[in-house]
Scaffold this motif. Structure first.
Motif, mmCIF file in Angstrom:
data_model
loop_
_atom_site.group_PDB
_atom_site.id
_atom_site.type_symbol
_atom_site.label_atom_id
_atom_site.label_comp_id
_atom_site.label_asym_id
_atom_site.label_seq_id
_atom_site.Cartn_x
_atom_site.Cartn_y
_atom_site.Cartn_z
ATOM 1 N N ASN A 126 0.808 -1.220 0.000
ATOM 2 C CA ASN A 126 0.000 0.000 0.000
ATOM 3 C C ASN A 126 0.842 1.273 0.000
ATOM 4 N N GLN A 127 2.132 1.136 -0.294
ATOM 5 C CA GLN A 127 2.994 2.317 -0.355
ATOM 6 C C GLN A 127 2.618 3.210 -1.544
ATOM 7 N N THR A 128 2.738 4.515 -1.348
ATOM 8 C CA THR A 128 2.456 5.465 -2.430
ATOM 9 C C THR A 128 3.621 5.540 -3.415
ATOM 10 N N GLU A 145 3.098 6.564 3.178
ATOM 11 C CA GLU A 145 3.997 7.481 2.472
ATOM 12 C C GLU A 145 5.445 7.383 2.947
ATOM 13 N N ALA A 146 5.776 6.345 3.690
ATOM 14 C CA ALA A 146 7.122 6.226 4.261
ATOM 15 C C ALA A 146 8.205 6.220 3.189
ATOM 16 N N LYS A 200 8.283 9.700 1.061
ATOM 17 C CA LYS A 200 8.857 10.839 1.770
ATOM 18 C C LYS A 200 10.355 10.658 2.000
ATOM 19 N N SER A 201 10.784 9.411 2.173
ATOM 20 C CA SER A 201 12.210 9.156 2.343
ATOM 21 C C SER A 201 12.962 9.417 1.038
ATOM 22 N N VAL A 202 12.441 8.897 -0.064
ATOM 23 C CA VAL A 202 13.079 9.098 -1.370
ATOM 24 C C VAL A 202 13.111 10.580 -1.726
ATOM 25 N N HIS A 203 12.065 11.297 -1.359
ATOM 26 C CA HIS A 203 12.001 12.731 -1.648
ATOM 27 C C HIS A 203 13.189 13.465 -1.024
ATOM 28 N N ARG A 204 13.600 13.051 0.172
ATOM 29 C CA ARG A 204 14.740 13.703 0.831
ATOM 30 C C ARG A 204 16.033 13.509 0.043
ATOM 31 N N TYR A 205 16.214 12.308 -0.513
ATOM 32 C CA TYR A 205 17.417 12.066 -1.321
ATOM 33 C C TYR A 205 17.382 12.885 -2.607
ATOM 34 N N ILE A 218 13.298 13.361 9.125
ATOM 35 C CA ILE A 218 11.927 13.587 8.667
ATOM 36 C C ILE A 218 11.055 13.673 9.914
ATOM 37 N N ASN A 219 10.599 14.847 10.229
ATOM 38 C CA ASN A 219 9.895 15.099 11.484
ATOM 39 C C ASN A 219 8.428 14.674 11.394
ATOM 40 N N GLU A 220 8.231 13.426 11.032
ATOM 41 C CA GLU A 220 6.895 12.843 10.911
ATOM 42 C C GLU A 220 6.947 11.388 11.348
#
Length: 282
Positions: A28-30, A100-101, A104-109, A196-198
């Motif tokens: 179910n990952q986005t 969204e784990a 959001k992680s890939v977005h940081r890279y 990631i402060n979430e």
């Protein structure tokens, strides 16, 4: 967003009964460019049968089996040897990810290619994975050779670059506890993480947990040894003007070296450094 493949690394031992939640959180990952490497470490329950049935013919999941129980460190190390992704991330089979784990992680890279890792907050759950409370210890860190994650500030969901991992000694195959802590400290020696402060990770509390209940004292002892080995690896001679022992003796001696990091003045100094760093990056 640059498409980066993520390898989710899962070391299982007798946690088959919880695996469905782990599996569902992945499918179910986005973000969809991922693989899951699962190694069963000689489970004595029906974990393998359960996992095989759940993953069925989904080619994204690859299941391997240790013929004997080799322990957490050895099994987690093997997971990485089978993975082909650019980013690695460990997920325990009794835990789960927020939808969204990965995204959001890939977005940081993609935002900052210089970072070596990411980490987020986690929520502690009951045995049925019902959220109870957000773990309050997770905080943004100021990375220096004197950071040992004690008290704990880096937690799940931790992701890291494969290329960085390959520069380290890798996961200690002889560790049966404090494996993640050992990994964090090795990765941080080759680059800085992004916080990631979430909340991105569901952490299940139950009696079988490897770092929970009866195992807590053993985990504390293992972590002290990990910290000592880190001090030696970093070629540190003293901590806060206290000499680091030439030979490891006991956990109390190691933790006492880091007591100064609990003081108000030390924590204030770190907050000021983080603030100045944030201002300079604007």
């Amino acid at each position: 967003m640059k498409t980066i493949k993520v390898s989710i690394l899962i070391a299982n031992y007798n946690n088959g009964e919880y695996f469905a939640d782990c599996y569902n959180s992945l499918i179910n990952q986005t973000y969809d460019n991922w693989e899951a490497i699962i190694i069963d470490d000689g489970s004595t329950d029906d974990s393998v049968e359960i996992i095989k049935k759940i993953i069925s013919n989904d080619a994204r999941f690859k299941l391997y089996e240790n013929q004997i129980n080799e322990g957490c460190g050895a099994t987690k190390r093997k997971c990485g040897e089978h993975a082909v992704g650019e980013i690695f991330a460990y997920l325990d089979p009794d835990d789960a990810l927020y939808p969204e784990a990965l995204e959001k992680s890939v977005h940081r890279y993609n935002e900052n290619d210089a970072i070596a890792a990411t980490y987020s907050k986690m929520v502690e759950c009951d045995e049925n994975l019902n959220p109870q409370k957000v773990f309050g210890g997770t905080k943004q860190i100021y990375n220096t050779p004197y950071f040992f994650n004690c008290p704990i500030k880096i937690t799940h969901f931790f992701t890291f670059k494969k290329e960085i991992y390959l520069k380290t000694q890798g996961i200690n195959p002889y560790l049966r506890s404090a494996v993640d802590q050992d990994l964090y400290l090795k990765i941080l020696e080759h680059g800085n993480p992004s916080f990631i402060n979430e909340v991105l990770y569901y952490y299940r509390l139950h009696s079988k947990g490897i770092s929970q209940q009866k195992s807590k004292q053993y985990a504390k002892e293992s972590f002290a040894r990990v910290i000592y080995d880190t001090m030696i690896r970093r070629n540190l001679k003293s901590i806060n003007d206290e000499r680091i022992p030439f030979v490891y003796k006991n956990s109390e001696e190691i933790y006492s070296l880091l007591k100064y990091q609990l003081s108000f003045l030390y924590r204030l100094k770190i907050k000021i450094k983080l603030f100045l760093k944030k201002v300079s990056n604007r």
